[in-house]
Design an enzyme around this catalytic site. Structure first.
Site, PDB file in Angstrom:
ATOM      1  N   ASP A  87     -77.148 -15.233  49.630  1.00 46.56           N
ATOM      2  CA  ASP A  87     -75.900 -15.606  50.453  1.00 46.56           C
ATOM      3  C   ASP A  87     -75.956 -16.914  50.420  1.00 46.56           C
ATOM      4  O   ASP A  87     -74.812 -17.675  50.916  1.00 46.56           O
ATOM      5  CB  ASP A  87     -76.382 -15.100  51.848  1.00 46.56           C
ATOM      6  CG  ASP A  87     -76.170 -13.447  51.866  1.00 46.56           C
ATOM      7  OD1 ASP A  87     -75.778 -13.003  50.831  1.00 46.56           O
ATOM      8  OD2 ASP A  87     -76.016 -13.070  53.091  1.00 46.56           O
ATOM      9  N   GLY A 135     -32.324 -29.358  37.281  1.00 48.71           N
ATOM     10  CA  GLY A 135     -30.945 -28.890  37.160  1.00 48.71           C
ATOM     11  C   GLY A 135     -30.264 -29.127  35.890  1.00 48.71           C
ATOM     12  O   GLY A 135     -29.781 -27.982  35.233  1.00 48.71           O
ATOM     13  N   LEU A 136     -30.397 -30.105  35.400  1.00 45.54           N
ATOM     14  CA  LEU A 136     -29.664 -30.542  34.027  1.00 45.54           C
ATOM     15  C   LEU A 136     -30.354 -29.646  33.041  1.00 45.54           C
ATOM     16  O   LEU A 136     -29.575 -29.036  32.154  1.00 45.54           O
ATOM     17  CB  LEU A 136     -29.585 -31.828  33.631  1.00 45.54           C
ATOM     18  CG  LEU A 136     -28.481 -32.638  34.686  1.00 45.54           C
ATOM     19  CD1 LEU A 136     -28.346 -33.926  34.114  1.00 45.54           C
ATOM     20  CD2 LEU A 136     -26.967 -32.082  34.292  1.00 45.54           C
ATOM     21  N   ASP A 183     -28.086 -33.777  43.325  1.00 44.10           N
ATOM     22  CA  ASP A 183     -29.222 -33.086  42.175  1.00 44.10           C
ATOM     23  C   ASP A 183     -29.798 -31.886  42.557  1.00 44.10           C
ATOM     24  O   ASP A 183     -30.252 -31.043  41.745  1.00 44.10           O
ATOM     25  CB  ASP A 183     -30.108 -34.397  42.135  1.00 44.10           C
ATOM     26  CG  ASP A 183     -31.301 -34.006  40.928  1.00 44.10           C
ATOM     27  OD1 ASP A 183     -31.011 -33.834  39.814  1.00 44.10           O
ATOM     28  OD2 ASP A 183     -32.493 -33.625  41.481  1.00 44.10           O
TER      29      ASP A 183
END
Lengths: 507, 429
Positions: free
Chosen positions: A36, A416-417, A281
């Site tokens: 343990d 995004g682009l 953006d």
């Protein structure tokens, strides 16, 4: 009996260790077999603590059973006291010791040590880590806070609050605490005691002197805060300040509890997330399908941020914290969803595959699932991993925390682009769908599970047209078209059906 | 009050060549036997290890292995709940249900181990009977065996011992009395293949390995079986093999150039390999190993090294470091000392060296803090705290998870001890 491949939470005594390790001047004697002690490495390796957790394990063996395990415990408590000289000793059992029923608390008390001995009973076969942490904090607070005995409130002083919840091995607790301290300072509230992080048993005795309590992690501190409210009439915060909106609500809530007008602060306080999210953006983020899974606090908060502050679409929400299932169900209903309450990693995997999200906000487990399914992922919650203790300041809470959320959730997504280019040149020889994530040699992602009604079939040209849709929305297009076709009683899906469905769903 | 923990006892007369043996009891900072599943499930490629235990067991496996394994592993835990404790009938029924689901999901599994844990041992759940019952249902597709990896009975690598011992009764009896070699103890495949080539060159064969890579490749045992231990922690497996009539070849363990040569020579002698053939088969490898090791000697020679108990590899490692790299062992901790299996190793240790058996971690830490060895070999729970106190450490688990046996790995093994020191020397922060 329950089959576990991976577990979201450890046993309850690990929760108790998280409290003991966060505190100072406390030592935990755990009646436990050899092995343990693995739990030590959670703190020394994952969290990179420079000190061993303040835990002594009795290390009983098979040959001690039925014989001297009780004596072993007494010796361990005695030796731990002599060696570490703590202000108080916590005594408990791990899962195996629970079965041999030695009554560790009672045995330890017979030693007549000159410091308080706090027994904690954590039912290992019913409960888990967070519950163990909450119960331990509650027991300690009950034992040490007592009736208010500290210095009386001076009317002229600034309002005072305690901060409850940050533990060792907590997901960004270290950085959240820094952020919330600074925020309370700006509001005009003094921080009296922080517990358990950095508190001694003597500090706990001063909890009653504060005006109210700030509860950062309800999983851990709710029970203790509820007791303090009953005994001292201390009000407590209910809002967890993760995200811009929640942070503003938190400021208002603290203001109300402290009797401070926060209008001016709220007017000037801002986060970069707000502007970044409004920046053109970020348009491409709109409606991104996101699946949220974690402990209740972080899952509920993440869903709110995803939906309200990044304009994602929450398509799944769930938690492994059964104790807070109700709160998560309530949150799910806001998004028109059924919450997934499960600690079965395979069930979570199936739910993610079925929901076909474009982003997963989950734990380290969901990170593995997402990797397998080829879906971007950000980690929002425990169970923790060495990566969840970054060298840099990286809170989840407060305004800076919101900035961190923006960065860590948006960066795994395609920009995004980049997404537009992929769309335009989807049959490009390098960027076709079966190519991997990189033309530099990574292998292609595993296909997302697809199911369709038995009676429906796709005409070859429709199937071909479907393949022109970018892979990350193709699953959705397929499902929509199939449900449209089924609804219209069609058996074959043609190109016409595909565009009819598109028109239908874009209404 | 009475102290249940025995005072440490000292064996061996100080001053003569015998090692000094300190036996201690107290808190042990070691893994339990379940941990060995992490390498065993990689080794036996169609085996599944189902721990019958608690959430603690599942959490241990995940914490020890989770950072390394990303796929769905071939191990899992059947977590016992309150209801299972109330009635063993429920527990057995629950276990059957789990095994059904598991085998339905993983048709590639040919060998299923039910692995006992502390809680299953304490409530006396009869996994042997469960395994028999399940075997009857699933044979010939899946064989179901059981062993205990519990912390109340096994320490770390003893889990492998228990697992291999459980395989021994499954080994067929070979009718012929022809000599055959069995190499016992999990080795990396690359190491196995190297040893196979050397044995072939010496004309020693047939050669089998335990554990095999696939369940169906479990070798037969016959009157002519000679076995040699490749790992130092296999007491029960050795006993089971000897009980089946196989004969053990005593040797030091194949760590380092010297250890590997002595290990191979013990086999060669059993097969009456001529010195010339032995030389042909080993001289080149040994030379290469000595060269690789000697590159690291400069860095390590004269430095003091201490071991916390972990895998039972400590004594052979200390022998390698002292004889081939010139290091000076301060204290060699071992969870358990098997006098007979370790005899050839003990004979090679520097005279009067301190061996501590068992553990009282706080007292041991006191000794290490006083001694401050140049390098401390210890487990993950202790390494960072000792580093923070200024002691250089080598985490011992890497010595279990890396291929370190044989000639071609001797340099890598030495490098494992060089790296923490070399890193410290480079850092300017």
């Amino acid at each position: 009996m329950q089959l576990a491949v991976w577990t979201y939470e450890g046993p309850p005594h690990v929760g108790a260790m998280r409290i003991a390790t966060a505190m100072e001047g406390l030592h935990y004697v755990l009646h436990a077999p050899q092995g343990d002690t693995y739990a030590d490495l959670l703190f020394t390796m994952i969290e990179r603590r420079a000190k061993r957790p303040p835990v002594t394990y009795t290390t009983f063996q098979a040959r001690d059973l039925g014989g001297d395990t009780a004596e072993l415990l007494k010796t361990a408590v005695h030796d731990a006291f002599e060696r570490f000289r703590p202000q108080a000793i916590l005594v408990g059992a791990s899962c195996t010791a629970e079965l041999i029923q030695d009554d560790p608390g009672g045995l330890a008390r017979t030693l007549g040590l000159p410091v308080p001995v706090v027994p904690i009973d954590l039912p290992s076969y019913q409960r888990k880590e967070n519950w163990g942490a909450a119960e331990t904090l509650y027991r300690l607070v009950r034992t040490f806070a007592g009736p208010a005995i500290g210095t009386p409130r001076v009317a002229a002083a600034r309002p005072r609050c305690n901060i409850l919840g940050p533990t060792a091995l907590g997901f960004r607790h270290r950085d959240d605490l820094v952020e919330i301290r600074a925020l309370l300072e700006r509001i005009g509230v003094d921080v009296h005691v922080v517990a358990p992080q950095g508190a001694t048993p003597a500090d706990l005795a001063r909890l009653g002197e504060a005006d109210f309590n700030v509860v950062l992690y309800p999983e851990i501190a709710d029970q203790a805060a509820a007791w303090l409210e009953r005994v001292f009439g201390q009000k407590r915060t209910r809002i967890v300040p993760i995200g811009v909106g929640a942070t503003r609500d938190f400021i208002a809530e603290v203001g109300a509890l402290a009797g401070i007008d926060t209008t001016a602060l709220l007017a000037q306080a801002t986060s970069r997330l707000s502007w970044y999210s409004r920046s053109v953006d970020s348009n491409y983020l709109t409606g991104k399908r996101v699946f949220v899974f974690g402990d209740a606090t972080h899952a509920i908060a993440a869903a709110r941020v995803a939906s309200k502050e990044l304009a994602f679409e929450v398509v799944g929400i769930g938690t492994y914290s059964r104790e807070q299932a109700r709160e998560v169900r309530d949150a799910a209903s806001v998004y028109g969803l059924e919450a997934l309450i499960s600690d079965d990693y395979l069930a979570v995997e199936a739910a993610i595959a079925a929901a076909q999200p474009e982003l997963v906000l989950g734990t380290q487990m969901e990170r593995h699932i997402a990797k397998k399914l080829g879906i971007p992922c950000a980690v929002i919650s425990a169970p923790v991993h060495v990566q969840d203790f970054p060298a840099r300041h990286s809170p989840q809470m407060g305004f800076e925390g919101a900035n961190v959320l923006f960065d860590t959730w948006v960066h795994p997504l395609m920009m995004g682009l980049e997404e537009h280019l992929l769309h335009m040149f989807r049959d490009d020889f390098e960027f076709h769908d079966d190519a991997g994530a990189s033309h530099l040699g990574a292998s292609a992602a595993a296909p997302v599970m697809e199911t369709k009604p038995e009676t429906l079939s796709w005409a070859p040209d429709a199937e071909k047209e479907l393949r022109k849709i970018p892979f990350f929305v193709r699953g959705k297009a397929r499902r929509n078209t199939e449900s449209f076709a089924a609804g219209a009683g069609l058996t074959t899906i043609t190109v016409e059906t595909l565009y009819d469905a598109k028109a239908h769903f874009s209404r | 009050m009475t102290l249940a923990v025995a005072e440490p006892t000292l064996d061996g007369a100080v001053g003569c060549g015998e090692p000094v043996i300190l036996r201690e009891r107290g808190q042990r900072e070691v893994f339990c036997g379940l941990t060995s599943i992490i390498w065993l499930h990689r080794k036996i490629q169609d085996a599944f290890f189902l721990v019958v235990g608690s959430r603690t067991c599942a959490h241990l496996l995940q914490s020890a292995a989770g950072v390394m394994i990303f796929a769905e592993p071939r191990f899992a835990t059947a977590i016992m709940e309150e209801r299972d404790l109330a009635g063993l009938a429920d527990a057995n029924e629950g276990l059957e249900r789990i095994v059904d689901a598991l085998l339905a999901r993983r048709p590639d599994i040919k060998l299923l181990f039910l692995v006992g844990s502390c809680p299953s041992e304490v409530i006396k759940m009869d996994l042997g009977q469960a395994a028999q019952r399940l075997s009857r249902r699933f044979l010939p597709d899946v064989r179901v065996l059981h062993y205990s990896g519990s912390g109340i009975e096994t320490t770390f690598t003893q889990g492998e011992d228990a697992c291999l011992a459980a395989l021994v009764p499954e080994m067929a009896t070979s009718p012929d009395a022809e000599r055959a070699l069995l190499v016992v103890g999990a080795l990396a495949e690359v190491v196995e293949d190297q040893f196979r080539r050397i044995f072939a060159t010496m004309g020693v064969g047939p050669v089998h390995f335990l554990p095999p890579r696939h369940a169906a490749e479990l070798p037969a045992l016959g009157a002519g079986t000679r076995y040699i231990l490749a790992q130092p922690f296999l007491a029960d497996t050795a006993r089971a093999l000897s009980d089946r009539g196989a004969r053990r070849i005593a040797a030091p363990f194949p760590l380092g150039a010297e250890g590997t040569t002595l290990w191979l020579r013990a086999v060669a002698q059993e097969w009456n390999v001529t010195p010339h053939v032995f030389h042909e088969a080993t001289a080149f490898g040994e030379q290469r190993a000595r060269r690789a090791v000697s590159h690291r000697r400069e860095r390590l020679s004269g430095l003091r090294v201490g071991f916390f108990p972990d895998s039972q590899l400590e004594i052979p490692l200390a022998r390698f470091l002292s004889r081939e790299l010139g290091m000076v062992p301060t204290e060699i901790g071992t969870p358990y000392l098997h006098r007979e299996h370790m005899a050839p190793e003990l004979a090679l240790l520097p005279p009067g060296v301190l061996i501590s058996e068992g553990q009282h971690v706080d007292k041991q830490l006191d000794r290490f803090r006083a001694e401050r060895p140049d390098l401390t070999v210890c487990g993950l729970g202790l390494a960072n705290p000792l580093e923070a106190e200024g002691l250089a450490t080598k985490w011992s688990i890497e010595l279990v998870f890396s291929p370190i046996q044989g000639y071609e790995q001797a340099g890598d093994l030495a490098e494992l001890f060089v790296r923490p020191l070399a890193r410290r020397a480079r850092l300017e922060v």
